[in-house]
Design a protein around this motif. Structure first.
Motif, PDB file in Angstrom:
ATOM      1  N   LEU A   1      33.203   9.320   0.230  1.00  0.00           N
ATOM      2  CA  LEU A   1      31.983   9.203  -0.556  1.00  0.00           C
ATOM      3  C   LEU A   1      31.820  10.397  -1.499  1.00  0.00           C
ATOM      4  N   VAL A   2      32.147  11.592  -1.023  1.00  0.00           N
ATOM      5  CA  VAL A   2      32.069  12.792  -1.861  1.00  0.00           C
ATOM      6  C   VAL A   2      32.991  12.661  -3.065  1.00  0.00           C
ATOM      7  N   VAL A   3      34.190  12.135  -2.821  1.00  0.00           N
ATOM      8  CA  VAL A   3      35.164  11.992  -3.905  1.00  0.00           C
ATOM      9  C   VAL A   3      34.654  11.042  -4.982  1.00  0.00           C
TER      10      VAL A   3
ATOM     11  N   LYS B   1      35.255  22.256 -12.690  1.00  0.00           N
ATOM     12  CA  LYS B   1      34.283  22.831 -11.768  1.00  0.00           C
ATOM     13  C   LYS B   1      34.168  21.975 -10.514  1.00  0.00           C
ATOM     14  N   LEU B   2      34.116  20.655 -10.683  1.00  0.00           N
ATOM     15  CA  LEU B   2      33.972  19.773  -9.524  1.00  0.00           C
ATOM     16  C   LEU B   2      35.214  19.764  -8.654  1.00  0.00           C
ATOM     17  N   LEU B   3      36.387  19.901  -9.253  1.00  0.00           N
ATOM     18  CA  LEU B   3      37.613  19.977  -8.446  1.00  0.00           C
ATOM     19  C   LEU B   3      37.579  21.211  -7.550  1.00  0.00           C
ATOM     20  N   GLY B   4      37.068  22.304  -8.088  1.00  0.00           N
ATOM     21  CA  GLY B   4      36.928  23.520  -7.287  1.00  0.00           C
ATOM     22  C   GLY B   4      35.964  23.321  -6.140  1.00  0.00           C
ATOM     23  N   TYR B   5      34.840  22.629  -6.417  1.00  0.00           N
ATOM     24  CA  TYR B   5      33.872  22.330  -5.367  1.00  0.00           C
ATOM     25  C   TYR B   5      34.515  21.479  -4.278  1.00  0.00           C
TER      26      TYR B   5
ATOM     27  N   CYS C   1      24.782  14.964   7.183  1.00  0.00           N
ATOM     28  CA  CYS C   1      23.838  14.310   6.269  1.00  0.00           C
ATOM     29  C   CYS C   1      23.169  15.334   5.363  1.00  0.00           C
ATOM     30  N   PHE C   2      22.698  16.414   5.951  1.00  0.00           N
ATOM     31  CA  PHE C   2      22.037  17.455   5.163  1.00  0.00           C
ATOM     32  C   PHE C   2      23.026  18.064   4.159  1.00  0.00           C
ATOM     33  N   TRP C   3      24.251  18.249   4.605  1.00  0.00           N
ATOM     34  CA  TRP C   3      25.309  18.833   3.775  1.00  0.00           C
ATOM     35  C   TRP C   3      25.607  17.971   2.555  1.00  0.00           C
ATOM     36  N   ILE C   4      25.753  16.652   2.733  1.00  0.00           N
ATOM     37  CA  ILE C   4      26.128  15.802   1.605  1.00  0.00           C
ATOM     38  C   ILE C   4      24.986  15.659   0.603  1.00  0.00           C
ATOM     39  N   VAL C   5      23.751  15.743   1.072  1.00  0.00           N
ATOM     40  CA  VAL C   5      22.621  15.722   0.137  1.00  0.00           C
ATOM     41  C   VAL C   5      22.659  16.963  -0.756  1.00  0.00           C
ATOM     42  N   LYS C   6      22.993  18.122  -0.170  1.00  0.00           N
ATOM     43  CA  LYS C   6      23.103  19.341  -0.970  1.00  0.00           C
ATOM     44  C   LYS C   6      24.262  19.242  -1.965  1.00  0.00           C
TER      45      LYS C   6
ATOM     46  N   TYR D   1      34.762  21.915  -0.204  1.00  0.00           N
ATOM     47  CA  TYR D   1      33.995  20.982   0.630  1.00  0.00           C
ATOM     48  C   TYR D   1      34.837  20.408   1.768  1.00  0.00           C
ATOM     49  N   ILE D   2      36.142  20.237   1.538  1.00  0.00           N
ATOM     50  CA  ILE D   2      37.019  19.691   2.578  1.00  0.00           C
ATOM     51  C   ILE D   2      36.989  20.582   3.818  1.00  0.00           C
ATOM     52  N   PHE D   3      37.058  21.895   3.608  1.00  0.00           N
ATOM     53  CA  PHE D   3      37.040  22.829   4.739  1.00  0.00           C
ATOM     54  C   PHE D   3      35.661  22.893   5.401  1.00  0.00           C
TER      55      PHE D   3
END
Length: 335
Positions: free
Chosen positions: A269-271, A286-290, A308-313, A294-296
């Protein structure tokens, strides 16, 4: 300046950390310092202070004296909050004290009360004034005079510096805890919404099972995902979060609590959200760096509510990047 009923001082201040700081302050300056709440009642007392100086202890032996002390501290704390800075004042017994307000946004939660000190000689005139101000209290006059002679004398500059130090310290601690409090509230709100959505989905599936004898509910709401991606491209933050929460409820329901399966679906979903953000104008580099970091971050998580809280941020970060890119483009056009 307002008083806050839903948030109290100890929600914002780390009690142990504040005690440690007040202890250090008392030892370094020789001045008494305590933390009082919005009602003027004791909230945090450092061990080194032992509550009050001998002068204050004698005053507070009397019920009326204790009441006046609390009222003085309460009034001074609120005036300090209104001014937005430390407030130096004479207490009801005639000594100098100062209050450093503790604020949560524009809400007054309490203050650090420091003192008492003298800014003049403890002479016959000073003793006479103190006895006059405390004449109606049931206290031992000799003990009071003896205790007064041991009160520390400071210059106005010293008093102002001590007040500023406490003010800066107290509000630094408060600000560092405000973000944690806000995150806790956002997490609770999100979990409440997810629980309601999961419950409603379960009822819907049970209804379908009863009517048709089998579940016809999709395992993954691709239409909701498409809506989410459209809203990311448009920069619709509120709509995107609503769709995201609906998708999260479905992922949770159909993953049967398997956290590794949940994380795999969340990563997918993040991808796709990041791709939509790029299509909306965000910087791909910039998003590739993010995404790499995020994977780690996701790999270290083991609770659904944290994920859930993490993906909203993350969604907020992607949308911020979309807005930032659009603003740069608009500035270039105007230039």
């Amino acid at each position: 300046m307002q008083e806050c009923n839903s948030i109290i001082l100890k929600d914002i201040i780390d009690v142990d950390e504040m005690k440690r700081i007040l202890n250090s302050f008392v030892l370094a300056t020789g001045l008494g310092a305590i933390c009082v709440d919005a009602q003027g009642e004791l909230a945090i007392v450092p061990e080194e202070h032992e509550g009050y100086c001998l002068f204050c202890k004698e005053i507070r032996r009397d019920q009326e004296g204790r009441k006046r002390c609390n009222e003085s501290m309460n009034k001074a704390g609120k005036l300090a909050a209104q001014l937005g800075e430390p407030y130096i004042y004479r207490c009801h017994a005639g000594l100098i004290e100062f209050a450093a307000p503790i604020l949560f946004k524009d809400l007054y939660l309490g203050s650090i009360s420091c003192g008492p000190v003298l800014m003049w000689d403890w002479d016959e005139a000073a003793v006479e004034e103190i006895l006059s101000l405390t004449n109606d209290l049931g206290i031992n006059r000799e003990k009071l005079i003896d205790a007064g002679s041991n009160i520390k004398m400071l210059t106005g500059r010293n008093v102002q510096a001590a007040a500023e130090l406490l003010y800066i310290t107290a509000n630094h601690i408060a600000k560092s805890n405000i973000e944690t409090l806000q995150q806790r509230k956002e997490l609770n709100d999100q979990q409440s919404q997810l629980a309601e959505m999961i419950f409603e989905q379960k009822k819907a599936e049970e209804r379908i099972r009863f009517l048709e004898g089998r579940i016809k509910c999709k395992e993954y709401p691709i239409d909701k995902e498409n809506d989410l991606l459209d809203k990311v491209r448009m920069g619709d933050r509120t709509g995107a979060k609503k769709n995201l929460n609906e998708i999260l409820s479905v992922i949770f329901f159909h993953s049967s609590g398997n956290i590794e399966l949940i994380k795999a679906r969340i990563l997918e979903l993040v991808v796709v959200i990041s791709r939509a953000a790029v299509e909306g104008g965000a910087s791909m580099d910039k998003l590739l760096g993010y995404n790499y970091s995020y994977i780690f971050e996701l790999a270290s998580m083991n609770r659904f509510e944290d994920i859930c809280f993490w993906i909203v941020k993350i969604l907020d970060t992607f949308l911020d990047t979309v807005y930032e890119s659009r603003n740069i483009k608009n500035s270039n056009l105007l230039g």
